[in-house]
Design a protein around this motif. Sequence first.
Motif, PDB file in Angstrom:
ATOM      1  N   ILE A 215       0.842  -1.205   0.000  1.00  0.00           N
ATOM      2  CA  ILE A 215       0.000   0.000   0.000  1.00  0.00           C
ATOM      3  C   ILE A 215       0.874   1.251   0.000  1.00  0.00           C
ATOM      4  O   ILE A 215       0.630   2.207  -0.751  1.00  0.00           O
ATOM      5  CB  ILE A 215      -0.944  -0.005   1.223  1.00  0.00           C
ATOM      6  N   LEU A 216       1.922   1.249   0.823  1.00  0.00           N
ATOM      7  CA  LEU A 216       2.859   2.379   0.853  1.00  0.00           C
ATOM      8  C   LEU A 216       3.547   2.550  -0.497  1.00  0.00           C
ATOM      9  O   LEU A 216       3.684   3.674  -0.999  1.00  0.00           O
ATOM     10  CB  LEU A 216       3.915   2.162   1.936  1.00  0.00           C
ATOM     11  N   ALA A 217       3.974   1.448  -1.067  1.00  0.00           N
ATOM     12  CA  ALA A 217       4.660   1.505  -2.364  1.00  0.00           C
ATOM     13  C   ALA A 217       3.743   2.074  -3.436  1.00  0.00           C
ATOM     14  O   ALA A 217       4.152   2.881  -4.273  1.00  0.00           O
ATOM     15  CB  ALA A 217       5.136   0.108  -2.756  1.00  0.00           C
ATOM     16  N   GLN A 218       2.480   1.667  -3.402  1.00  0.00           N
ATOM     17  CA  GLN A 218       1.489   2.153  -4.363  1.00  0.00           C
ATOM     18  C   GLN A 218       1.262   3.657  -4.189  1.00  0.00           C
ATOM     19  O   GLN A 218       1.178   4.403  -5.168  1.00  0.00           O
ATOM     20  CB  GLN A 218       0.182   1.380  -4.148  1.00  0.00           C
ATOM     21  N   ALA A 219       1.198   4.088  -2.936  1.00  0.00           N
ATOM     22  CA  ALA A 219       0.899   5.500  -2.664  1.00  0.00           C
ATOM     23  C   ALA A 219       2.048   6.422  -3.035  1.00  0.00           C
ATOM     24  O   ALA A 219       1.826   7.539  -3.524  1.00  0.00           O
ATOM     25  CB  ALA A 219       0.562   5.676  -1.179  1.00  0.00           C
ATOM     26  N   PHE A 220       3.288   5.952  -2.841  1.00  0.00           N
ATOM     27  CA  PHE A 220       4.450   6.826  -3.036  1.00  0.00           C
ATOM     28  C   PHE A 220       5.279   6.448  -4.262  1.00  0.00           C
ATOM     29  O   PHE A 220       6.384   6.961  -4.446  1.00  0.00           O
ATOM     30  CB  PHE A 220       5.313   6.829  -1.784  1.00  0.00           C
ATOM     31  N   GLY A 221       4.742   5.545  -5.091  1.00  0.00           N
ATOM     32  CA  GLY A 221       5.439   5.196  -6.324  1.00  0.00           C
ATOM     33  C   GLY A 221       6.743   4.481  -6.105  1.00  0.00           C
ATOM     34  O   GLY A 221       7.705   4.685  -6.857  1.00  0.00           O
ATOM     35  N   LEU A 222       6.798   3.611  -5.095  1.00  0.00           N
ATOM     36  CA  LEU A 222       8.016   2.884  -4.777  1.00  0.00           C
ATOM     37  C   LEU A 222       7.893   1.441  -5.243  1.00  0.00           C
ATOM     38  O   LEU A 222       6.793   0.952  -5.517  1.00  0.00           O
ATOM     39  CB  LEU A 222       8.259   2.905  -3.262  1.00  0.00           C
ATOM     40  N   GLU A 223       9.009   0.758  -5.312  1.00  0.00           N
ATOM     41  CA  GLU A 223       8.982  -0.659  -5.614  1.00  0.00           C
ATOM     42  C   GLU A 223       8.658  -1.425  -4.356  1.00  0.00           C
ATOM     43  O   GLU A 223       9.209  -1.159  -3.295  1.00  0.00           O
ATOM     44  CB  GLU A 223      10.330  -1.117  -6.179  1.00  0.00           C
ATOM     45  N   SER A 224       7.761  -2.372  -4.477  1.00  0.00           N
ATOM     46  CA  SER A 224       7.358  -3.186  -3.322  1.00  0.00           C
ATOM     47  C   SER A 224       8.057  -4.526  -3.367  1.00  0.00           C
ATOM     48  O   SER A 224       8.007  -5.224  -4.375  1.00  0.00           O
ATOM     49  CB  SER A 224       5.839  -3.393  -3.321  1.00  0.00           C
ATOM     50  N   GLU A 225       8.703  -4.885  -2.247  1.00  0.00           N
ATOM     51  CA  GLU A 225       9.335  -6.196  -2.155  1.00  0.00           C
ATOM     52  C   GLU A 225       8.292  -7.242  -1.819  1.00  0.00           C
ATOM     53  O   GLU A 225       7.447  -7.030  -0.960  1.00  0.00           O
ATOM     54  CB  GLU A 225      10.416  -6.190  -1.071  1.00  0.00           C
ATOM     55  N   ARG A 226       8.325  -8.343  -2.457  1.00  0.00           N
ATOM     56  CA  ARG A 226       7.380  -9.425  -2.220  1.00  0.00           C
ATOM     57  C   ARG A 226       8.026 -10.496  -1.355  1.00  0.00           C
ATOM     58  O   ARG A 226       9.219 -10.692  -1.416  1.00  0.00           O
ATOM     59  CB  ARG A 226       6.932 -10.041  -3.559  1.00  0.00           C
TER      60      ARG A 226
END
Length: 226
Positions: A215-226
């Motif tokens: 959710i944070l990555a989506q909001a701030f345009g960051l890459e999300s680690e899975r």
Amino acid sequence: MPAAPANLDQILARCQQIAGLTLGQLAAELQVPVPADLRRDKGWVGQLLELALGASGGSQAIHDFPHLELELKTLPIDRHGKPLESTYVCVAPLTGATGQQWPESWVCRKLSRVLWLPILAERDMAPADRIIGQGFIWQPDAAQQALLRQDWEELMELIALGRLAQIKGAHGKVLQLRPKAADSKALTAAIGADGRPVLSLPRGFYLKVAFTRAILAQAFGLESER
């Protein structure tokens, strides 16, 4: 105490005003004492932000901003922007689970629109030194909604079948069920394996760290680690 915000734009403007402040600075502005640590004051950060933003829901079974149908969630993060813990959503009903539907569930309603407030809160930082990040409003997209619904339905089925003891934190892709009680004496009614009433620790629904990180990555345009 600030008045309740009239609309979402107003609440985002208030978030902008407090972004970058330490919790100590905000507490001083609001004349609220700061605890030395949060072991006995786990809800203090949320209560401080509720006060600052004009939330009126309190501990009632309603949204934090009832007129906006908006829930406030503080999210402690480390210096790399990773959430430090799972996020509490609400208490899980351990009786009467049969027949409950996702759209009417408190989990679905609570997560329909959330104001997230990231807080830089490294373990070694005193509460007063922790820093308020930029708040943002999130609504689950179709894929997120489907994941939440699937986990909720599976967990509720296990509760209804009296298989509460079999539910572990690993259950669920994005939503988990965990004990929620200050001590082991705080018991509540539940359904046993034979279908008869039993006493059990209260449980709560929590969002997993990987989900809130996405959710944070989506909001701030960051890459999300899975």
